[in-house]
Design a protein around this motif. Sequence first.
Motif, PDB file in Angstrom:
ATOM      1  N   ASN A   1      11.761   8.888   4.157  1.00 48.60           N
ATOM      2  CA  ASN A   1      11.929   7.473   4.466  1.00 48.60           C
ATOM      3  C   ASN A   1      13.367   7.053   4.184  1.00 48.60           C
ATOM      4  N   TYR A   2      13.979   6.400   5.140  1.00 49.97           N
ATOM      5  CA  TYR A   2      15.340   5.865   5.016  1.00 49.97           C
ATOM      6  C   TYR A   2      16.318   6.923   4.504  1.00 49.97           C
ATOM      7  N   PHE A   3      16.513   7.943   5.282  1.00 49.26           N
ATOM      8  CA  PHE A   3      17.403   9.052   4.925  1.00 49.26           C
ATOM      9  C   PHE A   3      18.845   8.684   5.293  1.00 49.26           C
ATOM     10  N   PHE A   4      19.377   7.662   4.597  1.00 52.35           N
ATOM     11  CA  PHE A   4      20.731   7.187   4.861  1.00 52.35           C
ATOM     12  C   PHE A   4      21.796   8.192   4.436  1.00 52.35           C
ATOM     13  N   GLU A   5      21.398   9.169   3.647  1.00 53.72           N
ATOM     14  CA  GLU A   5      22.341  10.197   3.228  1.00 53.72           C
ATOM     15  C   GLU A   5      22.876  10.973   4.429  1.00 53.72           C
ATOM     16  N   ALA A   6      22.044  11.147   5.449  1.00 53.01           N
ATOM     17  CA  ALA A   6      22.487  11.837   6.663  1.00 53.01           C
ATOM     18  C   ALA A   6      23.603  11.054   7.345  1.00 53.01           C
ATOM     19  N   VAL A   7      23.476   9.742   7.348  1.00 48.96           N
ATOM     20  CA  VAL A   7      24.511   8.893   7.953  1.00 48.96           C
ATOM     21  C   VAL A   7      25.827   9.043   7.194  1.00 48.96           C
ATOM     22  N   ILE A   8      25.750   9.035   5.873  1.00 44.22           N
ATOM     23  CA  ILE A   8      26.956   9.173   5.054  1.00 44.22           C
ATOM     24  C   ILE A   8      27.574  10.555   5.224  1.00 44.22           C
ATOM     25  N   ILE A   9      26.740  11.585   5.285  1.00 48.26           N
ATOM     26  CA  ILE A   9      27.257  12.949   5.451  1.00 48.26           C
ATOM     27  C   ILE A   9      27.918  13.114   6.816  1.00 48.26           C
ATOM     28  N   PHE A  10      27.357  12.529   7.854  1.00 42.04           N
ATOM     29  CA  PHE A  10      27.995  12.624   9.174  1.00 42.04           C
ATOM     30  C   PHE A  10      29.251  11.766   9.256  1.00 42.04           C
ATOM     31  N   LEU A  11      29.339  10.708   8.464  1.00 44.47           N
ATOM     32  CA  LEU A  11      30.587   9.961   8.379  1.00 44.47           C
ATOM     33  C   LEU A  11      31.678  10.816   7.740  1.00 44.47           C
ATOM     34  N   ILE A  12      31.320  11.536   6.694  1.00 43.50           N
ATOM     35  CA  ILE A  12      32.266  12.473   6.067  1.00 43.50           C
ATOM     36  C   ILE A  12      32.678  13.550   7.070  1.00 43.50           C
ATOM     37  N   SER A  13      31.709  14.035   7.834  1.00 41.78           N
ATOM     38  CA  SER A  13      32.009  15.033   8.854  1.00 41.78           C
ATOM     39  C   SER A  13      32.996  14.500   9.887  1.00 41.78           C
ATOM     40  N   ASP A  14      32.814  13.260  10.293  1.00 41.03           N
ATOM     41  CA  ASP A  14      33.743  12.670  11.260  1.00 41.03           C
ATOM     42  C   ASP A  14      35.129  12.459  10.665  1.00 41.03           C
ATOM     43  N   PHE A  15      35.208  12.186   9.371  1.00 44.22           N
ATOM     44  CA  PHE A  15      36.513  12.075   8.734  1.00 44.22           C
ATOM     45  C   PHE A  15      37.262  13.404   8.793  1.00 44.22           C
ATOM     46  N   PHE A  16      36.520  14.503   8.615  1.00 39.91           N
ATOM     47  CA  PHE A  16      37.158  15.821   8.629  1.00 39.91           C
ATOM     48  C   PHE A  16      37.377  16.356  10.041  1.00 39.91           C
ATOM     49  N   TYR A  17      36.367  16.254  10.895  1.00 42.45           N
ATOM     50  CA  TYR A  17      36.408  16.928  12.183  1.00 42.45           C
ATOM     51  C   TYR A  17      36.453  16.007  13.390  1.00 42.45           C
ATOM     52  N   GLY A  18      36.331  14.708  13.189  1.00 42.29           N
ATOM     53  CA  GLY A  18      36.257  13.779  14.307  1.00 42.29           C
ATOM     54  C   GLY A  18      37.559  13.703  15.084  1.00 42.29           C
ATOM     55  N   ALA A  19      37.436  13.639  16.372  1.00 38.24           N
ATOM     56  CA  ALA A  19      38.587  13.482  17.256  1.00 38.24           C
ATOM     57  C   ALA A  19      38.277  12.370  18.233  1.00 38.24           C
TER      58      ALA A  19
END
Length: 90
Positions: A36-54
């Motif tokens: 329920n409310y797995f907001f950690e995935a959102v935060i982890i993908f935000l970190i991913s976009d900081f590193f790999y996002g173009a």
Amino acid sequence: MLTSRILAIIVLLISIFTLPFWVSFILAILGIIYFNYFFEAVIIFLISDFFYGAEKTTLYNITFVSFLLILVLLLITEFIKKRLRLNDFQ
């Protein structure tokens, strides 16, 4: 339940840095469906976009594509789970 959630967060975080995007995306979808409310995935993908996002020129120069995708998916999934009343089984 809490230990499995922490384990899922650690696995998803490691997968972001070591595995292809689609594997991490599938793991995030499974976490969003199971917890329920797995907001950690959102935060982890935000970190991913900081590193790999173009910036994507086809997507109006949006840098945080995977973050927005997971956020929308989380909101839709939680809405559907409330409508189906699947939260009682967890």
